[in-house]
Design a protein around this motif. Sequence first.
Motif, PDB file in Angstrom:
ATOM      1  N   GLU A   1       4.604   7.607   0.805  1.00 39.90           N
ATOM      2  CA  GLU A   1       4.567   6.747   1.993  1.00 39.90           C
ATOM      3  C   GLU A   1       4.252   5.334   1.528  1.00 39.90           C
ATOM      4  O   GLU A   1       3.265   5.111   0.828  1.00 39.90           O
ATOM      5  CB  GLU A   1       3.485   7.239   2.944  1.00 39.90           C
ATOM      6  CG  GLU A   1       3.323   6.408   4.186  1.00 39.90           C
ATOM      7  CD  GLU A   1       2.181   6.904   5.034  1.00 39.90           C
ATOM      8  OE1 GLU A   1       1.216   6.118   5.232  1.00 39.90           O
ATOM      9  OE2 GLU A   1       2.222   8.060   5.498  1.00 39.90           O
TER      10      GLU A   1
ATOM     11  N   ASN B   1       1.665  12.131  -2.090  1.00 38.89           N
ATOM     12  CA  ASN B   1       1.152  13.472  -1.821  1.00 38.89           C
ATOM     13  C   ASN B   1       2.053  14.515  -2.462  1.00 38.89           C
ATOM     14  O   ASN B   1       3.269  14.336  -2.533  1.00 38.89           O
ATOM     15  CB  ASN B   1       1.087  13.729  -0.313  1.00 38.89           C
ATOM     16  CG  ASN B   1       0.194  12.749   0.384  1.00 38.89           C
ATOM     17  OD1 ASN B   1      -0.973  12.650   0.059  1.00 38.89           O
ATOM     18  ND2 ASN B   1       0.751  11.999   1.317  1.00 38.89           N
TER      19      ASN B   1
ATOM     20  N   THR C   1       0.853  -1.174   0.000  1.00 35.35           N
ATOM     21  CA  THR C   1       0.000   0.000   0.000  1.00 35.35           C
ATOM     22  C   THR C   1       0.894   1.231   0.000  1.00 35.35           C
ATOM     23  O   THR C   1       1.906   1.273   0.700  1.00 35.35           O
ATOM     24  CB  THR C   1      -0.893   0.011   1.262  1.00 35.35           C
ATOM     25  OG1 THR C   1      -1.679  -1.173   1.261  1.00 35.35           O
ATOM     26  CG2 THR C   1      -1.792   1.225   1.291  1.00 35.35           C
ATOM     27  N   SER C   2       0.521   2.225  -0.785  1.00 26.55           N
ATOM     28  CA  SER C   2       1.327   3.449  -0.839  1.00 26.55           C
ATOM     29  C   SER C   2       0.413   4.655  -0.991  1.00 26.55           C
ATOM     30  O   SER C   2      -0.704   4.540  -1.492  1.00 26.55           O
ATOM     31  CB  SER C   2       2.326   3.387  -1.989  1.00 26.55           C
ATOM     32  OG  SER C   2       1.661   3.311  -3.219  1.00 26.55           O
ATOM     33  N   HIS C   3       0.910   5.790  -0.532  1.00 27.21           N
ATOM     34  CA  HIS C   3       0.190   7.060  -0.643  1.00 27.21           C
ATOM     35  C   HIS C   3       1.157   8.101  -1.185  1.00 27.21           C
ATOM     36  O   HIS C   3       2.273   8.246  -0.678  1.00 27.21           O
ATOM     37  CB  HIS C   3      -0.344   7.514   0.720  1.00 27.21           C
ATOM     38  CG  HIS C   3      -1.237   6.511   1.355  1.00 27.21           C
ATOM     39  ND1 HIS C   3      -2.552   6.364   0.990  1.00 27.21           N
ATOM     40  CD2 HIS C   3      -1.012   5.595   2.321  1.00 27.21           C
ATOM     41  CE1 HIS C   3      -3.087   5.393   1.704  1.00 27.21           C
ATOM     42  NE2 HIS C   3      -2.174   4.915   2.521  1.00 27.21           N
TER      43      HIS C   3
END
Length: 107
Positions: free
Chosen positions: A33, A22, A18-20
């Motif tokens: 992240e 921004n 999972t990655s975010h």
Amino acid sequence: MTQEETQEAEIKYKITPTSHFNVESTKKEWNLEIHLPGVDKSKIKFRVLPKYFDLSATRDNAHYSLSGHFPWEVDIDTVKGEYEEGLLYITGKIKNPMDDAYRIKLE
């Protein structure tokens, strides 16, 4: 069998973490992240090019893999990483496209 082949044979799970992603457009900064629970810091490889990134990490019999393209050119000299409690934080600045521009002499 080589060490790499032995390690590959032991991998039972291939995981896209999972990655975010921004972006702070006014500051021309970005951060990424990536969730890597239980992965030892020494088992993480993160590589970056001006328009592309690649992550590879292993834990027990699992291999985490993530790669992608940046929608702009990254100033690779500003890219930094930090790993804490299963979270990998990668930060950097967006490269100004005019930094490498040539000024044309008008006649």
